[in-house]
Design an enzyme around this catalytic site. Structure first.
Site, PDB file in Angstrom:
ATOM      1  N   HIS A 157       0.610  -1.129   0.100  1.00  0.00           N
ATOM      2  CA  HIS A 157       0.031  -0.117  -0.044  1.00  0.00           C
ATOM      3  C   HIS A 157       0.888   1.323   0.046  1.00  0.00           C
ATOM      4  O   HIS A 157       0.414   2.350   0.497  1.00  0.00           O
ATOM      5  CB  HIS A 157      -0.833  -0.004   1.070  1.00  0.00           C
ATOM      6  N   SER A 278      12.304  20.948 -18.368  1.00  0.00           N
ATOM      7  CA  SER A 278      11.010  21.809 -18.659  1.00  0.00           C
ATOM      8  C   SER A 278      11.382  23.023 -19.544  1.00  0.00           C
ATOM      9  O   SER A 278      12.466  23.656 -19.185  1.00  0.00           O
ATOM     10  CB  SER A 278      10.492  22.104 -17.141  1.00  0.00           C
ATOM     11  N   LYS A 284      14.251  21.525 -13.641  1.00  0.00           N
ATOM     12  CA  LYS A 284      13.351  20.110 -13.574  1.00  0.00           C
ATOM     13  C   LYS A 284      14.431  19.103 -14.416  1.00  0.00           C
ATOM     14  O   LYS A 284      15.024  19.209 -15.474  1.00  0.00           O
ATOM     15  CB  LYS A 284      12.259  20.195 -14.503  1.00  0.00           C
ATOM     16  N   GLU A 291       8.000   7.469 -17.369  1.00  0.00           N
ATOM     17  CA  GLU A 291       6.358   7.785 -17.588  1.00  0.00           C
ATOM     18  C   GLU A 291       5.905   7.258 -18.760  1.00  0.00           C
ATOM     19  O   GLU A 291       4.679   6.805 -18.797  1.00  0.00           O
ATOM     20  CB  GLU A 291       6.039   9.305 -17.426  1.00  0.00           C
TER      21      GLU A 291
END
Ligand code: ARG
Length: 464
Positions: A157, A278, A284, A291
């Site tokens: 979890h 970015s 960034k 992803e």
């Protein structure tokens, strides 16, 4: 207008919109090598049984090689009017050889031809992917060995559960990809049954010799029922299912590493070559590759869904619906192969921030379950031990300390004598050393597994 291979019974030309709607050449041109190989085997067989002369077969085989060259060089002209790769190649052959080429399709239908081509393609794809998965397992195993002594928190979890060796973590994925390879190998058994010779659907009255084709194309056996063959896409479905499971394994791992690379976790330093920046925020370093590995799993699952829907309710035997199968198969394979290769490249270049991980390892009660088992081993019933440790955790939370920092009297109050022994099992390192069951994260167990996998994957000995 180009003459159709099936034009004899038609007095009128095909509507151009129909040609555009029904073409599959834009997708199935990828099958050209398989189509040519299968046609060459078919031509040789036709000569063996006397349906072609050996000179005719030799001419056909040579002309097909020349067509393959043209396609490879990019000089072959494709046109939507010619429907698919099978008609394109046959037409090019007729343009070169005339009447001799008009004999090639003897005892064969596009129905058994297309499924033979697709099976040859899937078989190659399975073999290629098996090699790629092996390389991924090798990268995971190397990381496992390199991080043999690193201890990680393991989660359920996304809550801290118990400590594990990083090697144990990496080997968990080695297991998953092994199951994926086994699944592909099992699927390959059903792929490797030769459909060619079923002709349209009932077989043929001509004296073809399917066994000779089988041997040339390296299939294990002949499909036994001609009616079953041309509409059978079980193998494609199984293949894309196997690909979907790989995509899920990759996506779960990608999710973990995305989170581990956050400032909040700080476990990982991802390689710059596998990250992007970015356009507005100068600081960034985003985990886009991970992803997209996670995101592209959606394509693969959708490809599986597409095939399932496509096959639903189809009567025996060939139906044109089946033409829609290839895009799903190709897309699922391309997506998974690219993801596997990127994962394999990214893993060895990722750095674990050992100090950051270690500095917070004593948080989150990773030793609580081991403490409970320590009480059980001393005769306290499991449920009572569970309750007692639960109370100690609550006490520790109130005092903002670890279980190992509670005073001996607290443990003495559970059972006299505990206060002097219990500290040997508290703390993450002690907890980790306490494991012993087969398949656990016990260091000795993990070492066995590391050595076992090196053997099983046929990799040479690890660098010292
Ligand atoms: N392009 C077709 C496919 O991919 C080839 C088979 C066509 N057969 C037929 N009877 N129209 O399925």
């Amino acid at each position: 207008m180009t003459a159709k291979t099936w034009g004899g019974r038609f007095a009128n030309t095909t509507d151009a919109r129909v040609e555009a709607f029904t073409e599959s050449i834009s997708v199935d041109r990828r099958l050209y090598r398989q189509d040519i190989r299968a046609s060459q085997a078919h031509a040789r067989m036709l000569a063996d049984v006397g349906l072609l002369t050996s000179e005719e077969a030799a001419q056909i085989v040579a002309a097909l090689d020349a067509i393959a060259d043209e396609i490879e060089r990019g000089t072959f002209v494709f046109s939507p009017q010619l429907e698919d790769i099978h008609t394109h190649i046959e037409r090019a052959l007729i343009d070169r050889l005339g009447d001799v080429a008009r004999k090639l399709h003897t005892g064969r239908s596009r129905n058994d031809q297309v499924v033979t081509d697709l099976k040859l393609w899937v078989r190659e794809a399975i073999d290629e992917l098996d090699g790629q998965l092996h390389a991924l397992q090798a990268a995971l195993l190397t990381s496992a060995e390199r991080h043999r002594d690193l201890v990680l928190p393991a989660y359920t979890h996304w809550q801290r559960a118990q400590p594990v060796l990083a090697a144990h973590y990496f080997l968990a994925y080695v297991e998953k990809y092994q199951r994926d390879r086994d699944r592909l190998a099992d699927c390959r058994r059903r792929v490797n049954v030769l459909p060619l010779g079923a002709a349209a659907l009932a077989g043929t009255s001509l004296p073809i010799d399917r066994e000779r084709v089988r041997i040339q194309l390296g299939f294990d056996s002949l499909a036994a029922n001609s009616l079953d063959v041309s509409g059978d896409r079980d193998f494609a479905l199984e293949f894309v299912f196997a690909l979907s499971v790989i995509a899920l394994h990759l996506a779960g791992w990608a999710e973990e590493w995305i989170i581990w690379a956050t400032t909040e976790f700080g476990f990982l330093d991802l390689p710059e070559a596998f990250c992007t920046g970015s356009s507005i925020m100068p600081h960034k370093k985003n985990p886009d590759v991970l992803e997209l590995i996670r995101g592209k799993a959606a394509r693969v699952a959708a490809d599986l869904q597409r095939l399932l829907m496509l096959l639903k309710g189809l009567p025996l035997t060939y139906n044109r619906d089946l033409q829609e199968d290839k895009e799903a198969v190709f897309d699922a394979f391309d997506t998974v192969a690219a993801s596997v290769q990127l994962a394999t490249a990214l893993i060895p270049q990722t750095r674990f921030r050992r100090e950051a991980i270690a500095s917070r390892l004593e948080e989150g009660f990773l030793d609580a379950t081991t403490l409970m088992e320590f009480l059980v081993a001393r005769g306290i019933p499991m449920r009572s031990a569970h309750e007692a440790v639960g109370k100690l955790v609550r006490l520790s939370e109130q005092r903002r300390c670890r279980l190992a920092e509670l005073p001996a009297e607290v443990y003495e109050s559970i059972r006299p004598g505990l206060g002097s022994e219990v500290y040997h099992v508290l703390g993450v390192d002690n907890a980790l050393r306490a494991f012993r069951s087969v398949g656990s994260t016990a260091p000795a167990e993990v070492d066995k597994q590391l050595a076992g996998w090196r053997d099983r994957l046929r990799l040479s000995a690890a660098a010292p």
